[in-house]
Write an enzyme that holds these catalytic residues in place. Structure first.
Site, PDB file in Angstrom:
ATOM      1  N   LYS A   1      -0.567   5.694  14.045  1.00 51.40           N
ATOM      2  CA  LYS A   1       0.638   5.772  13.226  1.00 51.40           C
ATOM      3  C   LYS A   1       1.837   5.275  14.012  1.00 51.40           C
ATOM      4  CE  LYS A   1      -0.771   7.800   9.422  1.00 51.40           C
ATOM      5  NZ  LYS A   1      -0.034   8.867   8.829  1.00 51.40           N
TER       6      LYS A   1
ATOM      7  N   GLU B   1      -5.968  -4.077  12.704  1.00 51.09           N
ATOM      8  CA  GLU B   1      -5.409  -4.533  11.426  1.00 51.09           C
ATOM      9  C   GLU B   1      -4.209  -3.668  11.092  1.00 51.09           C
ATOM     10  OE1 GLU B   1      -8.353  -3.823   8.355  1.00 51.09           O
ATOM     11  OE2 GLU B   1      -9.882  -3.853   9.900  1.00 51.09           O
TER      12      GLU B   1
ATOM     13  N   CYS C   1      47.025   0.245  -1.646  1.00 52.85           N
ATOM     14  CA  CYS C   1      46.468   1.365  -0.879  1.00 52.85           C
ATOM     15  C   CYS C   1      46.198   0.857   0.540  1.00 52.85           C
ATOM     16  CB  CYS C   1      45.167   1.828  -1.532  1.00 52.85           C
ATOM     17  SG  CYS C   1      44.170   2.898  -0.474  1.00 52.85           S
TER      18      CYS C   1
ATOM     19  N   CYS D   1      42.318   8.920  -4.618  1.00 50.61           N
ATOM     20  CA  CYS D   1      41.988   8.196  -3.397  1.00 50.61           C
ATOM     21  C   CYS D   1      42.397   9.042  -2.191  1.00 50.61           C
ATOM     22  CB  CYS D   1      42.725   6.860  -3.378  1.00 50.61           C
ATOM     23  SG  CYS D   1      42.600   6.029  -1.781  1.00 50.61           S
TER      24      CYS D   1
ATOM     25  N   LYS E   1      -2.206  -1.027   9.005  1.00 48.70           N
ATOM     26  CA  LYS E   1      -2.565   0.043   8.078  1.00 48.70           C
ATOM     27  C   LYS E   1      -1.607  -0.084   6.899  1.00 48.70           C
ATOM     28  CE  LYS E   1      -3.639   4.935   7.870  1.00 48.70           C
ATOM     29  NZ  LYS E   1      -2.889   5.277   6.656  1.00 48.70           N
TER      30      LYS E   1
ATOM     31  N   TYR F   1     -10.583  -4.226   3.343  1.00 43.88           N
ATOM     32  CA  TYR F   1     -10.831  -4.053   4.768  1.00 43.88           C
ATOM     33  C   TYR F   1     -12.149  -3.391   5.149  1.00 43.88           C
ATOM     34  CZ  TYR F   1      -8.354   0.110   3.155  1.00 43.88           C
ATOM     35  OH  TYR F   1      -7.937   1.176   2.421  1.00 43.88           O
TER      36      TYR F   1
ATOM     37  N   CYS G   1      39.743   3.218  -6.306  1.00 41.80           N
ATOM     38  CA  CYS G   1      41.163   3.452  -6.117  1.00 41.80           C
ATOM     39  C   CYS G   1      41.841   2.230  -6.726  1.00 41.80           C
ATOM     40  CB  CYS G   1      41.509   3.554  -4.637  1.00 41.80           C
ATOM     41  SG  CYS G   1      43.290   3.403  -4.357  1.00 41.80           S
TER      42      CYS G   1
ATOM     43  N   CYS H   1      45.560   7.093  -0.307  1.00 45.03           N
ATOM     44  CA  CYS H   1      46.896   6.924  -0.899  1.00 45.03           C
ATOM     45  C   CYS H   1      47.199   7.927  -2.003  1.00 45.03           C
ATOM     46  CB  CYS H   1      47.073   5.496  -1.412  1.00 45.03           C
ATOM     47  SG  CYS H   1      46.060   5.144  -2.864  1.00 45.03           S
TER      48      CYS H   1
ATOM     49  N   ASP I   1       0.384   0.546   3.668  1.00 47.12           N
ATOM     50  CA  ASP I   1       0.881   1.771   3.057  1.00 47.12           C
ATOM     51  C   ASP I   1       0.827   1.643   1.537  1.00 47.12           C
ATOM     52  OD1 ASP I   1       1.852   4.278   2.918  1.00 47.12           O
ATOM     53  OD2 ASP I   1       3.869   3.808   3.621  1.00 47.12           O
TER      54      ASP I   1
HETATM   55  S1  IVH Z   1     -10.443   1.500   7.148  1.00 46.63           S
HETATM   56  C1  IVH Z   1     -14.105   3.947   7.422  1.00 46.63           C
HETATM   57  N1  IVH Z   1      -8.432  -0.186   7.285  1.00 46.63           N
HETATM   58  O1  IVH Z   1      -5.851   4.417   5.432  1.00 46.63           O
HETATM   59  C2  IVH Z   1     -12.911   3.091   7.355  1.00 46.63           C
HETATM   60  N2  IVH Z   1      -8.111   1.862   6.107  1.00 46.63           N
HETATM   61  O2  IVH Z   1      -6.923   7.300   6.679  1.00 46.63           O
HETATM   62  C3  IVH Z   1     -12.034   3.469   6.250  1.00 46.63           C
HETATM   63  N3  IVH Z   1      -5.889   2.097   5.065  1.00 46.63           N
HETATM   64  O3  IVH Z   1      -8.262   5.831   3.369  1.00 46.63           O
HETATM   65  C4  IVH Z   1     -10.679   2.923   6.213  1.00 46.63           C
HETATM   66  N4  IVH Z   1      -5.114   0.134   5.713  1.00 46.63           N
HETATM   67  O4  IVH Z   1      -6.700   4.071   2.321  1.00 46.63           O
HETATM   68  C5  IVH Z   1      -8.858   1.010   6.818  1.00 46.63           C
HETATM   69  N5  IVH Z   1      -6.759  -1.793   7.407  1.00 46.63           N
HETATM   70  C6  IVH Z   1      -7.191  -0.602   6.966  1.00 46.63           C
HETATM   71  C7  IVH Z   1      -6.364   0.251   6.194  1.00 46.63           C
HETATM   72  C8  IVH Z   1      -6.866   1.492   5.791  1.00 46.63           C
HETATM   73  C9  IVH Z   1      -4.841   1.243   5.037  1.00 46.63           C
HETATM   74  C10 IVH Z   1      -5.892   3.440   4.429  1.00 46.63           C
HETATM   75  C11 IVH Z   1      -7.129   3.728   3.612  1.00 46.63           C
HETATM   76  C12 IVH Z   1      -7.790   4.901   4.283  1.00 46.63           C
HETATM   77  C13 IVH Z   1      -6.706   5.482   5.112  1.00 46.63           C
HETATM   78  C14 IVH Z   1      -7.308   6.025   6.403  1.00 46.63           C
END
Ligand code: IVH
Length: 675
Positions: free
Chosen positions: A323, A121, A440, A417, A123, A234, A435, A420, A125
Site C-alpha cells: 500500500k 503491477e 473592497c 464581507c 494495484k 491481472y 462581496c 469591508c 483502485d
Molecule cells: S492479484 C491471487 N493484481 O486488490 C491474486 N489484485 O487484495 C489476486 N487488485 O481482490 C489479486 N489490482 O481486487 C491483483 N494488479 C492487481 C490488482 C489487484 C487491484 C485488487 C483485487 C484484489 C485486491 C487484493
C-alpha cells in the site's frame, strides 16, 4: 440466401469487434463514429429480422438490456482471493525472505541461495470482477462478493468497452474454460467530468472507486452502458485446456485475447532490489497516471514456484499488496476562514488541527462554497476526513458524525464581507457568495495582483506581498496608481532598499510598453481569459477601441461568446472603468497588438488539443499555443510534444498515453506559458 445472411451477420460482428478492440484496447481509431454506428445499426437490423442467428456474445449486446429485479448469486469455481498487505520497504524484503525460505533458496540452504523473479503491477483502485469465458465466449461476469460467492452482473459487464464478448486470437489458443480476474475502474478525468455534469439531486460519487462499484451494480444495464467504465485484468482463477506458466506469460495471453492490463506500468524484477525500485518509481508517478492506484502488487512470476508456496488462510504466499502512504487522515475542524478573490467570491476555507498526510502537514483545506458545507453537514469542532490527492488543494471529504459530542456548532455563511463589511450577495446563477463592493480592499489587492502577474502586465519584482503592502500603505488602489509610484513613496517601505526601489520603478516603466491583450487580460473582466483577450485585442486594436466597444460589435467577433461580449460591454460602459482606462492612457501605457508570441515559451513545441476544455474553445486554445510560439497539430504522433486534454477526451488521449506523451489540462497549459 439464408446462408448468406448468416455470413453477413458474422462479418459485421467481426468488423465491429475489430474496431472496438482497436479503439478501446489499442487506442487506435480506425473508423469514424458514424461508420461504426452504421455498421452497428445494420447488425441490429439483421439480428432483429433473423433471430435464428442471434448470439449472446454479439457486439449488439454491448448496449444494455431490460432492467433486472435483483442480482443472482454466483459461486466462483476458484475463489477470488485477497492479498496480504505490506506498507514499506522492510515489509517488501520480509516478503522476499519468507518466499526464499519456503522455497529453500535462502542463505540457510548452502549453495542453493538464489533470487526469485517477481512481477510488479499497479494495484488498481477499482472493483474486482471475474469474467468466465467458455471456448472464447463470455458466458458470465461476477463481482468478487465475499470471495466465494459474488453477484452475477453479466449484463452490466457486457456494456463495458474493454470487456470483449469474445476473446480474440486463434480458437486453438482459447481455453475451454477460464475465469479471468481484473478490476473495473474509471479514469480520473472521466470521473471528474461525470461529477461535474451531475446535479445535486442526481447525486455525485465521492471517488472513482465508488463510481465504478455503483455503476457496476445497477439493475438497469443501460445505466451502466452510459458510464465510462474501463477494466484491467491481472490473474486467472479456474483454467481448463491450456497452461499458463508465469505472470509474464499471462500478460502475453491477455494481449492475444484482446484483454487490457496496465501494460505501461508493469515491471519484471529479477531481484527484490528491482522490486523495491519499481515500487518507489510507481509511487512517485502515481498522480500522473490517468487512473487511481492505491499501491503495487508483487507476484512471484513462476507458476511452479507459486504451486509450491501455496496459501496461508485466504492469501497466496506468492503475492503481496504494497500500500502507498495514505493520503487521507482525520482531524478536527477548528474554524472556517473566508478568502476573498478579485471577483469578490467569498470562499470558505477550513482551518484544521494540523495533521500530516502523506508527508505534508495540512492545516487548511478547501470547502469550495457554502453549499458544500451544507452538503457535508459540517459543523465547527467536527472530526473530519481530509484527503490530499497529488498537487491539488486538500479537501474535506466527510464528517465523522459518529464522533460528535454535541458541542459542535453550526457554520453560518457570512452575511457581510469580512474585510469591508458590505452585505454579501448570492450569485444569480451560481452557489457563490460575493462581496459586491468593487473597492473592497481584498478585491482591490486580488485585482492588482492579477494585473501585474506574469501573463498580464508582468511587472518584475512586484509580487503579492509588495502589492498588499502598497495597498495597506494607501499608495495604490487603482491600476493606474502603479504607474504614478515614486522613489520617495517606495523608499520608506519596510524591506525596501534603494536598489530594489529603483529596479521596481524601472520594471514599471518597462511594463508601460506592452500588448493590448496583456492589458485586457490583466483587467480581470469576467469571462476574458488570456486567449479571449488575445482575440479581443486583434479587433479592438487600442485601449480607445475598448472604450468604444459595444455589445453587438463584440458579439459579432467569431471567437467571442455571448457571456464574454456582455461582460466586456458592461465593463466598457461603466464610468469608473472608463475613467480608469483613461488614466492608464494618461499614465503613458502604450499597447501594441501582437499576432504571435511574446517570449515564445512554446517555441519549437507541438501541441494537440482534444476534448472539451473548461474555459477555452479548441480554437482559443490553438490561438493561445500559436501566440506563445508553439505549433498546434490536429493528430497525435510520437513526435507530438504535448497533448492538451479536456473533458471527454477520447482516442487521442489514449494514444498519447500509449506514446508516453506529456498530457496537460487547460490550467497546466496556461501555466506552462508562464515559463
Ligand atoms: S492479484 C491471487 N493484481 O486488490 C491474486 N489484485 O487484495 C489476486 N487488485 O481482490 C489479486 N489490482 O481486487 C491483483 N494488479 C492487481 C490488482 C489487484 C487491484 C485488487 C483485487 C484484489 C485486491 C487484493
Amino acid at each position: 440466401m439464408t446462408r448468406e445472411v448468416e455470413t453477413i451477420i458474422e462479418e459485421l460482428r467481426v468488423r465491429l469487434e475489430e474496431l472496438s478492440y482497436a479503439y478501446y484496447v489499442l487506442a487506435d481509431l480506425r473508423a469514424s463514429d458514424a461508420e461504426y454506428d452504421d455498421l452497428f445499426a445494420k447488425l441490429q437490423r439483421l439480428e432483429a429480422e433473423y433471430p435464428q442467428y442471434d448470439r449472446e456474445d454479439s457486439p449488439s449486446r454491448k448496449v444494455g438490456a431490460p432492467p433486472l429485479e435483483s442480482f443472482q448469486p454466483h459461486r466462483h469455481v476458484v475463489p477470488m482471493l485477497s492479498l496480504a498487505n505490506a506498507h514499506n520497504e522492510e515489509d517488501i524484503r520480509d516478503f522476499d525472505r519468507r518466499v526464499l525460505k519456503s522455497l529453500g533458496r535462502d542463505e540457510s540452504t548452502e549453495g542453493n541461495a538464489r533470487p526469485v523473479a517477481y512481477t510488479l503491477e499497479p494495484k488498481i483502485d477499482g472493483v474486482g470482477i471475474s469474467l468466465t469465458y467458455e471456448a472464447g465466449s463470455l458466458v458470465l461476469a461476477s463481482t468478487r462478493g465475499d470471495g466465494t460467492t459474488g453477484e452475477n452482473i453479466t449484463l452490466n459487464a457486457k456494456t463495458i468497452n474493454s470487456v470483449p464478448l469474445r476473446l480474440r486470437g486463434p480458437k486453438s489458443e482459447h481455453p475451454e474454460f477460464v475465469e479471468i480476474r481484473g478490476e473495473v475502474f474509471v479514469e480520473k478525468s472521466r470521473f471528474d467530468a461525470f461529477n461535474a455534469d451531475r446535479s445535486e439531486e442526481e447525486g455525485r460519487y465521492a471517488n472513482p472507486r465508488n463510481f465504478a462499484s455503483g455503476s457496476l451494480r445497477q439493475l438497469d444495464s443501460s445505466i451502466t452502458a452510459a458510464r465510462p467504465l474501463d477494466a484491467f485484468f491481472y490473474s486467472v482463477g479456474e483454467l481448463r485446456g491450456i497452461k499458463i506458466k508465469s505472470q509474464a506469460e499471462l500478460f502475453q495471453r491477455l494481449d492475444t485475447w484482446g484483454l487490457k492490463y496496465a501494460k505501461s506500468q508493469l515491471a519484471f524484477c529479477p531481484t527484490i532490489d528491482d522490486v523495491v525500485k519499481a515500487h518507489q518509481k510507481l509511487e512517485s508517478i502515481r498522480d500522473e497516471l490517468p487512473y487511481e492506484i492505491d499501491g503495487t502488487v508483487i507476484k512471484v512470476d513462476d507458476e511452479e514456484l507459486r504451486q509450491i508456496l501455496g496459501f496461508r488462510s485466504r492469501n497466496p504466499r506468492w503475492a503481496v499488496a504494497v500500500k502507498f502512504k495514505s493520503r487521507e487522515a482525520s482531524t478536527r475542524l477548528l474554524g472556517v476562514d473566508v478568502s476573498i478573490g478579485r471577483t469578490g467570491a467569498l470562499t470558505p476555507v477550513a482551518r484544521l488541527e494540523p495533521v500530516p498526510i502523506g508527508g505534508v502537514t495540512i492545516s487548511n483545506a478547501s470547502l469550495h462554497n457554502y453549499d458544500e458545507i451544507e452538503r457535508l453537514d459540517l459543523r465547527l469542532g467536527d472530526r473530519v476526513l481530509v484527503e490530499r490527492a497529488g498537487d491539488v488543494i486538500p479537501k474535506v471529504t466527510k464528517v465523522l458524525t459518529a464522533e460528535r459530542t454535541g458541542a459542535e456548532s453550526k457554520i453560518e455563511a457570512p452575511t457581510q464581507c469580512p474585510i469591508c463589511g458590505t452585505p454579501s450577495q448570492r450569485d444569480a446563477e451560481k452557489v457563490v457568495l460575493r462581496c459586491p463592493n468593487a473597492v473592497c480592499p481584498a478585491r482591490i489587492k486580488g485585482g492588482l495582483i492579477h494585473f501585474v502577474a506574469k501573463n498580464a502586465l508582468d511587472i518584475d519584482g512586484l509580487g503579492e506581498k509588495l502589492v498588499i503592502q502598497l495597498v495597506d500603505e494607501g499608495l495604490v488602489t487603482t491600476y493606474p496608481d502603479i504607474f504614478g509610484l515614486s522613489l520617495d513613496q517606495l523608499l520608506p517601505l519596510e524591506r525596501m532598499g534603494a536598489t530594489s526601489a529603483e529596479n521596481l520603478l524601472a520594471a514599471i516603466e518597462k511594463a508601460k510598453s506592452t500588448t493590448l491583450s496583456r492589458v485586457l487580460f490583466g483587467l480581470g473582466i469576467r469571462h476574458v481569459g488570456a486567449s479571449v483577450a488575445e482575440i479581443l485585442a486583434r479587433h479592438l486594436k487600442t485601449l480607445e477601441g475598448l472604450l468604444a466597444a459595444n455589445y453587438e460589435d463584440l458579439e459579432a467577433i467569431h471567437e467571442v461568446g455571448e457571456k464574454a461580449a456582455a461582460a466586456v460591454a458592461e465593463f466598457a460602459g461603466d464610468d469608473d472603468n472608463r475613467a480608469m482606462i483613461e488614466a492608464l492612457i494618461a499614465a503613458g501605457i502604450k499597447t501594441k497588438v501582437e499576432e504571435v508570441s511574446h517570449g515564445g515559451a512554446f517555441a519549437g513545441l507541438t501541441f494537440c488539443v482534444t476534448g472539451t476544455l473548461p474555459t477555452l474553445s479548441r480554437q482559443e486554445a490553438q490561438n493561445f499555443i500559436k501566440k506563445n510560439g508553439g505549433k498546434p497539430v490536429s493528430a497525435v504522433s510520437k513526435k507530438t510534444d504535448f497533448l492538451v486534454a479536456g473533458e471527454k477526451a477520447g482516442s487521442k488521449l489514449k494514444k498519447a498515453e500509449g506514446y508516453g506523451l506529456k498530457i496537460l489540462d487547460e490550467a497546466a497549459l496556461l501555466k506552462l506559458a508562464e515559463g
